[in-house]
Structure formats: C-alpha cells, structure tokens
Design an enzyme around this catalytic site. Structure first.
Site, PDB file in Angstrom:
ATOM      1  N   SER A   1       2.528  -6.398   7.473  1.00 21.91           N
ATOM      2  CA  SER A   1       3.464  -5.704   8.359  1.00 21.91           C
ATOM      3  C   SER A   1       2.897  -5.577   9.774  1.00 21.91           C
ATOM      4  CB  SER A   1       3.766  -4.304   7.826  1.00 21.91           C
ATOM      5  OG  SER A   1       4.232  -4.381   6.500  1.00 21.91           O
TER       6      SER A   1
HETATM    7  N1  SAH Z   1       1.983  -3.569   2.604  1.00 18.65           N
HETATM    8  C1  SAH Z   1       1.737  -4.982   2.824  1.00 18.65           C
HETATM    9  C2  SAH Z   1       2.976  -5.682   3.335  1.00 18.65           C
HETATM   10  C3  SAH Z   1       3.405  -6.560   2.274  1.00 18.65           C
HETATM   11  S1  SAH Z   1       4.891  -7.485   2.438  1.00 18.65           S
HETATM   12  C4  SAH Z   1       0.564  -5.199   3.764  1.00 18.65           C
HETATM   13  O1  SAH Z   1       0.044  -4.220   4.321  1.00 18.65           O
HETATM   14  O2  SAH Z   1       0.147  -6.350   3.913  1.00 18.65           O
HETATM   15  C5  SAH Z   1       5.673  -6.951   0.953  1.00 18.65           C
HETATM   16  C6  SAH Z   1       4.936  -7.185  -0.322  1.00 18.65           C
HETATM   17  O3  SAH Z   1       5.743  -6.627  -1.359  1.00 18.65           O
HETATM   18  C7  SAH Z   1       4.734  -8.651  -0.700  1.00 18.65           C
HETATM   19  O4  SAH Z   1       3.391  -8.890  -0.975  1.00 18.65           O
HETATM   20  C8  SAH Z   1       5.585  -8.825  -1.947  1.00 18.65           C
HETATM   21  O5  SAH Z   1       5.059  -9.740  -2.877  1.00 18.65           O
HETATM   22  C9  SAH Z   1       5.608  -7.424  -2.505  1.00 18.65           C
HETATM   23  N2  SAH Z   1       6.713  -7.131  -3.412  1.00 18.65           N
HETATM   24  C10 SAH Z   1       8.006  -7.533  -3.334  1.00 18.65           C
HETATM   25  N3  SAH Z   1       8.710  -7.055  -4.366  1.00 18.65           N
HETATM   26  C11 SAH Z   1       7.839  -6.329  -5.130  1.00 18.65           C
HETATM   27  C12 SAH Z   1       7.957  -5.605  -6.349  1.00 18.65           C
HETATM   28  N4  SAH Z   1       9.102  -5.502  -7.009  1.00 18.65           N
HETATM   29  N5  SAH Z   1       6.858  -4.991  -6.826  1.00 18.65           N
HETATM   30  C13 SAH Z   1       5.664  -5.072  -6.183  1.00 18.65           C
HETATM   31  N6  SAH Z   1       5.491  -5.751  -5.050  1.00 18.65           N
HETATM   32  C14 SAH Z   1       6.565  -6.383  -4.521  1.00 18.65           C
END
Ligand code: SAH
Length: 225
Positions: free
Chosen positions: A75
């Site tokens: 993000s």
């Molecule tokens: N917080 C992260 C941003 C990640 S982007 C950071 O600081 O880098 C969103 C993430 O959510 C992705 O890695 C994706 O695989 C995950 N995601 C999407 N759907 C999900 C679910 N149902 N359960 C767990 N993770 C999920």
C-alpha cells in the site's frame, strides 16, 4: 523494544534507501495531513525498501503503491499512515490485519508495540513477509488462510484492519471485534472504494464512518500456495 537497534547496516540502507530518505517521506506525510507522531515515528523506523523487490528498493520511499508480485501491491505510505492513525484512536493492544501482502503494514503496527496478528491467502507472499519479520526481530503472528474467516482462535481483537477491498464489510470480522473495538476496511467496487471505520460500542452496537476514498486490490476467496 527498539526496532532501530535490531537493524544491521544493510537493513538501514544507503543512498536512496537511507534513514535520511525515510525522514523525507515522514515529512511528506506530515505535510499531507498525518498528525499522529507515533505513526510518523513508526514509518520513519520501518525500512520499507526491505518489503519490495531489490529492483524497486530505490522507489520504496516515494508515496506510492508498488507491485509485490502475484498481482498484489504494497500500500501507499499515506494510506498505511492514515489507516494506522485511525486505528490508534481506539487505543488497541491486540490487532488483526487481513491481507499481509509484503508485511509492511503489519511491521508498522508491530513497531508501534501492538500485538499483531495477520492473515494472508497467498502462501508465497506470506513466507516472504515472515522472513522480513524475522530479519527485523518483529514478533508478529501470521496465518496462511482466507481472511474472510478472520482468526477465531485468537479473537476478540481490539482493532481489525482489512487491507484489500470488498463489496461489503465481512460479518465474521465484526463478530471478532471486542466491545469498544474498531474495524477499518476499504469497501466499494473494484474501481472506487471508501475507507470505512466501524466502531463497536460496549453494548455491541456498531457505528460507521467514512474516512477517505482509496483504491485497494480485491479481497478474494480461498487460498493459494
Ligand atoms: N497490507 C499489505 C498490502 C497488501 S495488498 C502490505 O502492507 O503490503 C492486499 C493483500 O491482501 C494481498 O497480499 C492479497 O493476497 C491479500 N488478500 C486478498 N484477499 C484475501 C483474503 N481473503 N484473505 C487474506 N488475504 C487476502
């Protein structure tokens, strides 16, 4: 615990990944309305360049989202700061994050001294994030699972942060929120989401508030290796 103490010189970076560059990002966030000094300090401490591919390390302190593989992104720092600031208003100690991704948001929460639990559906991303937590000496609990189910065994949580966008708030997560707790999640369509904050009062009554327009990758069902 001093995270800074645990960083070796490699982790501290040099040139475009140095403390000075991190400090400049902090100043940019301050100029764009982030006021909580604890959040600014945490972002000034966590080496974001270690949470992206080496090829992108020199862009790690721009205020922008960056690709982390598997079609996912780390993000934008402003969004991390904004969500963290909103979360701290309920003075949480035990926090659940859905969507570990690179692990950066979890590391920022960990640097704030919170007890962090995080769930990720893509095994490869989670393994890379765990390596970073170890490298930085952060004690973060993580699980490879579909975050739609939250983390029932460790519930309730004082605060829950969802870092992937969904059409609606996930009920199971609201159920795992402690009375007085706060949930922050991007909600809307793929093209346009609002950052929502839900506050559960002592009687379990839920009040919602809209914080800011945001863009997140989607919250998807199931897990992959
Ligand atoms: N917080 C992260 C941003 C990640 S982007 C950071 O600081 O880098 C969103 C993430 O959510 C992705 O890695 C994706 O695989 C995950 N995601 C999407 N759907 C999900 C679910 N149902 N359960 C767990 N993770 C999920």
């Amino acid at each position: 615990m001093s995270l800074r103490m645990r960083l070796d010189s490699e982790a501290m970076g040099s040139g475009l990944t140095s403390q000075r560059v991190r400090d400049r990002l902090v100043e940019r966030l301050r100029a764009s309305g982030i006021v909580d000094e604890r959040v600014l300090r945490a972002i000034g401490t966590v080496p974001r360049h270690l949470f992206v591919d080496e090829a992108l390390a020199t862009r790690a302190y721009e205020d922008t989202a960056l690709p982390i593989g598997h079609g996912q992104t780390i993000s934008q720092p402003w969004v991390v700061a904004k969500m963290t600031e909103a979360l701290l208003e309920s003075a949480p100690s035990k926090v659940l994050e859905i969507g570990t991704g690179s692990g950066y948001q979890a590391a920022v929460l960990g640097a704030l001294g919170l007890e962090v639990h995080t769930v990720e559906r893509i095994g490869e991303l989670l393994r890379a994030a765990r390596k970073r937590f170890r490298q930085l000496g952060l004690n973060i609990r993580s699980k490879h699972d579909d975050g739609h189910a939250g983390w029932a065994e460790n519930a309730p949580f004082d605060a829950i942060m969802v870092t992937a966008g969904a059409a609606a708030i996930v009920d199971a997560l609201v159920d795992q929120l402690a009375p007085g707790g706060m949930l922050i999640a991007p909600v809307g369509s793929a093209a346009s989401q609002e950052l929502l904050r839900l506050h559960k009062d002592a009687d379990g009554q839920v009040v919602r508030q809209t914080l800011a327009p945001v863009v997140f990758v989607p919250l998807l069902p199931g897990t992959i290796d």
